[in-house]
Design a protein around this motif. Structure first.
Motif, PDB file in Angstrom:
ATOM      1  N   PRO A 165      45.242  10.737  84.580  1.00  0.00           N
ATOM      2  CA  PRO A 165      43.871  10.952  84.929  1.00  0.00           C
ATOM      3  C   PRO A 165      44.011  11.500  86.075  1.00  0.00           C
ATOM      4  O   PRO A 165      45.478  12.060  86.664  1.00  0.00           O
ATOM      5  N   THR A 166      43.170  12.976  86.750  1.00  0.00           N
ATOM      6  CA  THR A 166      43.461  13.596  87.935  1.00  0.00           C
ATOM      7  C   THR A 166      42.056  13.151  88.308  1.00  0.00           C
ATOM      8  O   THR A 166      41.210  13.251  88.161  1.00  0.00           O
ATOM      9  N   PHE A 167      42.626  14.569  89.791  1.00  0.00           N
ATOM     10  CA  PHE A 167      41.670  13.397  91.148  1.00  0.00           C
ATOM     11  C   PHE A 167      41.101  15.417  91.651  1.00  0.00           C
ATOM     12  O   PHE A 167      41.958  15.691  92.062  1.00  0.00           O
ATOM     13  N   ARG A 168      39.749  15.189  91.671  1.00  0.00           N
ATOM     14  CA  ARG A 168      39.217  16.611  92.474  1.00  0.00           C
ATOM     15  C   ARG A 168      38.238  15.920  93.408  1.00  0.00           C
ATOM     16  O   ARG A 168      37.107  15.615  92.383  1.00  0.00           O
ATOM     17  N   SER A 169      38.559  16.112  94.589  1.00  0.00           N
ATOM     18  CA  SER A 169      36.442  16.452  95.633  1.00  0.00           C
ATOM     19  C   SER A 169      35.332  17.369  95.420  1.00  0.00           C
ATOM     20  O   SER A 169      36.162  17.839  95.579  1.00  0.00           O
ATOM     21  N   GLU A 170      35.467  17.312  93.880  1.00  0.00           N
ATOM     22  CA  GLU A 170      34.137  18.500  93.537  1.00  0.00           C
ATOM     23  C   GLU A 170      33.014  18.070  94.470  1.00  0.00           C
ATOM     24  O   GLU A 170      32.544  17.275  94.229  1.00  0.00           O
ATOM     25  N   LYS A 171      32.739  19.643  95.243  1.00  0.00           N
ATOM     26  CA  LYS A 171      31.188  18.813  95.471  1.00  0.00           C
ATOM     27  C   LYS A 171      30.182  19.167  94.772  1.00  0.00           C
ATOM     28  O   LYS A 171      29.036  18.958  95.303  1.00  0.00           O
ATOM     29  N   SER A 172      30.870  20.113  93.904  1.00  0.00           N
ATOM     30  CA  SER A 172      29.318  20.640  93.409  1.00  0.00           C
ATOM     31  C   SER A 172      29.309  19.753  92.715  1.00  0.00           C
ATOM     32  O   SER A 172      29.626  18.982  91.420  1.00  0.00           O
ATOM     33  N   LYS A 173      27.638  19.213  92.352  1.00  0.00           N
ATOM     34  CA  LYS A 173      26.960  19.247  91.207  1.00  0.00           C
ATOM     35  C   LYS A 173      26.728  19.424  89.898  1.00  0.00           C
ATOM     36  O   LYS A 173      25.029  20.196  89.868  1.00  0.00           O
ATOM     37  N   THR A 174      27.424  18.837  88.902  1.00  0.00           N
ATOM     38  CA  THR A 174      26.954  20.050  87.608  1.00  0.00           C
ATOM     39  C   THR A 174      27.651  19.279  86.449  1.00  0.00           C
ATOM     40  O   THR A 174      27.583  18.233  86.418  1.00  0.00           O
ATOM     41  N   SER A 175      27.446  20.497  85.571  1.00  0.00           N
ATOM     42  CA  SER A 175      27.256  19.241  84.196  1.00  0.00           C
ATOM     43  C   SER A 175      28.635  18.919  83.522  1.00  0.00           C
ATOM     44  O   SER A 175      28.765  18.867  82.789  1.00  0.00           O
ATOM     45  N   ARG A 176      29.679  19.983  84.359  1.00  0.00           N
ATOM     46  CA  ARG A 176      31.109  19.934  83.874  1.00  0.00           C
ATOM     47  C   ARG A 176      32.008  18.879  84.985  1.00  0.00           C
ATOM     48  O   ARG A 176      33.209  19.931  84.817  1.00  0.00           O
ATOM     49  N   HIS A 177      31.723  18.882  86.070  1.00  0.00           N
ATOM     50  CA  HIS A 177      32.596  18.432  86.835  1.00  0.00           C
ATOM     51  C   HIS A 177      32.373  16.932  86.909  1.00  0.00           C
ATOM     52  O   HIS A 177      31.371  16.643  87.443  1.00  0.00           O
ATOM     53  N   LEU A 178      34.081  16.270  87.095  1.00  0.00           N
ATOM     54  CA  LEU A 178      34.115  15.127  87.399  1.00  0.00           C
ATOM     55  C   LEU A 178      35.142  14.906  88.814  1.00  0.00           C
ATOM     56  O   LEU A 178      35.578  15.865  88.623  1.00  0.00           O
ATOM     57  N   PHE A 229      41.702  14.805  97.739  1.00  0.00           N
ATOM     58  CA  PHE A 229      41.322  13.879  97.914  1.00  0.00           C
ATOM     59  C   PHE A 229      42.135  13.205  98.722  1.00  0.00           C
ATOM     60  O   PHE A 229      43.571  12.929  98.346  1.00  0.00           O
ATOM     61  N   GLU A 230      42.688  13.047  99.949  1.00  0.00           N
ATOM     62  CA  GLU A 230      43.210  11.955 101.099  1.00  0.00           C
ATOM     63  C   GLU A 230      43.936  10.678 101.129  1.00  0.00           C
ATOM     64  O   GLU A 230      42.551  10.257 100.801  1.00  0.00           O
ATOM     65  N   VAL A 231      44.539  10.569 100.953  1.00  0.00           N
ATOM     66  CA  VAL A 231      44.318   9.000 100.890  1.00  0.00           C
ATOM     67  C   VAL A 231      46.092   8.321 102.063  1.00  0.00           C
ATOM     68  O   VAL A 231      46.688   9.066 101.975  1.00  0.00           O
ATOM     69  N   LYS A 232      45.394   7.313 102.858  1.00  0.00           N
ATOM     70  CA  LYS A 232      46.362   7.074 103.642  1.00  0.00           C
ATOM     71  C   LYS A 232      47.504   6.270 102.784  1.00  0.00           C
ATOM     72  O   LYS A 232      47.391   5.286 101.213  1.00  0.00           O
ATOM     73  N   PHE A 242      33.389   5.255  82.425  1.00  0.00           N
ATOM     74  CA  PHE A 242      33.478   5.109  84.079  1.00  0.00           C
ATOM     75  C   PHE A 242      32.591   6.337  84.555  1.00  0.00           C
ATOM     76  O   PHE A 242      34.485   6.149  85.311  1.00  0.00           O
ATOM     77  N   PRO A 243      32.387   7.272  84.558  1.00  0.00           N
ATOM     78  CA  PRO A 243      32.322   8.591  85.210  1.00  0.00           C
ATOM     79  C   PRO A 243      31.962   8.367  86.757  1.00  0.00           C
ATOM     80  O   PRO A 243      31.689   7.477  87.921  1.00  0.00           O
ATOM     81  N   ARG A 244      33.576   9.373  87.518  1.00  0.00           N
ATOM     82  CA  ARG A 244      33.252   9.209  89.227  1.00  0.00           C
ATOM     83  C   ARG A 244      32.997  10.594  89.817  1.00  0.00           C
ATOM     84  O   ARG A 244      33.580  11.300  88.825  1.00  0.00           O
ATOM     85  N   THR A 245      31.606  10.750  90.171  1.00  0.00           N
ATOM     86  CA  THR A 245      31.234  11.821  90.812  1.00  0.00           C
ATOM     87  C   THR A 245      31.028  11.888  92.487  1.00  0.00           C
ATOM     88  O   THR A 245      31.184  10.600  93.018  1.00  0.00           O
ATOM     89  N   MET A 246      30.890  13.271  93.527  1.00  0.00           N
ATOM     90  CA  MET A 246      30.605  12.686  94.276  1.00  0.00           C
ATOM     91  C   MET A 246      29.301  11.261  94.239  1.00  0.00           C
ATOM     92  O   MET A 246      29.308  10.760  95.653  1.00  0.00           O
ATOM     93  N   LEU A 247      28.491  11.525  93.506  1.00  0.00           N
ATOM     94  CA  LEU A 247      27.500  10.536  94.409  1.00  0.00           C
ATOM     95  C   LEU A 247      27.295   9.256  92.976  1.00  0.00           C
ATOM     96  O   LEU A 247      27.007   8.653  93.111  1.00  0.00           O
ATOM     97  N   ARG A 248      28.986   9.058  92.426  1.00  0.00           N
ATOM     98  CA  ARG A 248      28.397   8.100  91.738  1.00  0.00           C
ATOM     99  C   ARG A 248      30.118   7.259  91.828  1.00  0.00           C
ATOM    100  O   ARG A 248      31.195   7.757  91.186  1.00  0.00           O
ATOM    101  N   LYS A 249      30.362   6.033  92.094  1.00  0.00           N
ATOM    102  CA  LYS A 249      31.314   5.307  91.885  1.00  0.00           C
ATOM    103  C   LYS A 249      31.371   3.998  91.867  1.00  0.00           C
ATOM    104  O   LYS A 249      32.466   2.859  91.796  1.00  0.00           O
ATOM    105  N   SER A 250      30.400   3.496  90.879  1.00  0.00           N
ATOM    106  CA  SER A 250      30.049   2.105  90.531  1.00  0.00           C
ATOM    107  C   SER A 250      29.460   2.144  89.351  1.00  0.00           C
ATOM    108  O   SER A 250      28.089   3.078  89.479  1.00  0.00           O
ATOM    109  N   PRO A 251      29.269   1.481  88.638  1.00  0.00           N
ATOM    110  CA  PRO A 251      30.023   0.290  88.639  1.00  0.00           C
ATOM    111  C   PRO A 251      31.465   0.528  87.715  1.00  0.00           C
ATOM    112  O   PRO A 251      31.807   1.738  87.790  1.00  0.00           O
TER     113      PRO A 251
END
Ligand code: 4AD
Ligand code: MG
Length: 438
Positions: free
Chosen positions: A205-218, A171-174, A429-438
């Motif tokens: 906390p650890t961050f990975r922009s996982e593009k796969s939609k699996t039941s084991r990746h956040l 994840f790239e951050v300015k 509050f899970p974070r995945t490719m398709l979910r960033k809220s609430p």
């Protein structure tokens, strides 16, 4: 009803008789023309409370108007009642409505996505409450495990200039006029810190922009990592096995009630608390897959989910798999020397721990490469610029020693222990490719 006179639902049931004051939220409510049955929920448990029309008509008139999730205070006589959901019932003598809730959007039978959209409300459910309590035990156990072995807790930055596990999931951050990445692992900083502290651990906390939609990746998860100077692969594998076993034991000691709420079959977890975990090599894993499962995997390919699942059908405890092919491993995992005669190519001094019942990889670790030339070679091969790693390469110049470490995925472990369909329920509050809220 003043504040001191309230106890928790759990303590009220422990008391079992006499007058008690409790407060919380209306979990369920059911009326007849004689009674209102309120199941009251607080952080500790639920309890059935009954308001009788005949005995207290004024309270009855208030209680019939209550809606789900209203906040209330109650007092009355508690007694054993086998027909009540948790075995006790409170005969209400006083009722104070703190807030009568608007119609609660979650009733029953909603889709996973609806529940995720309303996560801020869904976390009140008994299921999520039970998972959080198990997660609390898991996290406490990890701290206890390392501290009891005299590991120091050590923190790394979350803004990092380098990749640890490869560029594709960064994840790239300015960062002011520049850019940085969110931490993919604590490891590279830990490798610097073992020269100061010896044995260290951390949970972050650890961050990975996982593009796969699996039941084991956040995209955001918690990793518990350790790093130890002078340690070789075999000892790191043993520490990881001990840690996992310690965690499972603690959950079985502290969370029988929660496991029951989650309908987790405890007998399938018990071997992980009682038995030794086997270690096999990647090459042996391929042989087992071929001979016992009729699955042919080409040597040199990483194990896929389906292959891990098939392999783990052969075991009832977690299993350590060591010696994966060097070519598919991160740059810092060293070659096993001399090359084993039984493997077609080079293997790395590395390991994964796989959970039983198809829950997959829960731990990944390795010995660390100490040869600076090898490090540079594999950094280049993986498309990195070795100069960006100058500070890390310095560690091989000033008193380099063998060292090893690993990372354990907290949500992977919680998912397995709780028997959850999806890793998303292992974090509030899970974070995945398709979910960033609430
Ligand atoms: O195997 P990984 O990628 O190893 C490392 O990051 C090493 N640098 C750790 C170390 O040696 N200090 O990740 C470690 C563990 C995995 O086994 C898995 O349990 C978890 O972290 N993990 C994830 N959990 C949830 N969502 C993701 N996207 C995950 N990626 C890894
Ligand atoms: Mg891994």
């Amino acid at each position: 009803m003043d504040n001191e006179s309230f106890i928790t639902v759990e303590d009220a049931m422990k008391k079992g008789t006499g007058k008690v004051g409790i407060r919380g939220w209306v979990y369920r409510i059911r009326n007849s023309n004689k009674f209102v049955f309120i199941v009251l929920r607080d952080g500790t448990d639920i309890i059935q409370c009954v308001v009788k029309q005949e005995k207290s008509p004024k309270i009855y008139d208030e209680a019939v108007k209550l809606s789900m999730e209203s906040s209330i205070k109650l007092s009355g006589e508690i007694k054993k009642e086998n027909r009540a959901p948790t075995g006790y019932e409170l005969d209400v003598e006083e009722l104070e409505i703190v807030q009568n809730a608007e119609p609660f959007p979650i009733t029953k039978d909603f889709s996973e996505e609806f529940l995720l959209d309303n996560r801020h409300l869904w976390i009140r459910s008994r299921k999520m409450n039970a998972i959080f309590k198990i997660r609390h035990t898991v996290i406490g156990a990890i701290h206890d495990f390392f501290r009891s072995r005299s590991y120091y807790e050590f923190e790394a930055p979350i803004f990092q200039p380098n990749a640890c596990e490869g560029g594709s999931t960064l994840f790239e951050v300015k960062y002011f006029k520049d850019k940085v990445y969110l931490s993919q692992s604590w490891q590279l900083y830990a490798e610097a810190a073992v020269f100061s502290l010896g044995n260290i651990y951390n949970m972050s906390p650890t961050f990975r922009s996982e593009k796969s939609k699996t039941s084991r990746h956040l995209a955001e998860f918690w990793m518990a990592e350790m790093e130890a100077a002078w340690m070789h692969l075999e000892d790191a594998v043993q520490v990881a096995k001990d840690e996992v076993k310690f965690i499972v034991k603690k959950v079985l000691e502290n969370n029988k009630k929660e496991l029951e709420i989650l309908k987790r079959d405890i007998s399938t977890l018990e071997p992980a608390a009682d038995k030794d975990y086997p270690t096999i090599t990647y090459t042996e894993a391929l042989r087992l897959l071929k001979e016992k499962k009729g699955l042919k995997v080409e040597w040199g390919k990483d194990l896929r989910t389906i292959e891990e699942e098939k392999l783990m059908e052969l075991f009832d405890t977690p299993v350590a798999v060591i010696d994966y092919p060097k070519e598919v491993m991160a740059f810092y995992k060293p070659k096993r020397l001399p090359k084993p005669k039984t493997t077609p190519g080079d293997v790395a001094l590395c390991f994964d721990i796989l959970a039983p019942e198809g829950y997959g990889e829960i731990v990944g670790g390795s010995e660390r490469e100490t040869d600076i030339k090898e490090l540079k070679k594999y950094l280049k091969q993986q498309g990195e610029t070795p100069e960006h790693y100058d500070w890390y390469l310095d560690l091989r110049k000033y008193g380099s020693v063998p060292h090893s470490g690993y990372g354990l995925g907290v949500e992977r472990v919680v998912r397995w222990i709780c028997g959850l369909e999806n890793i998303k329920d292992a974090i509030p509050f899970p974070r995945t490719m398709l979910r960033k809220s609430p």
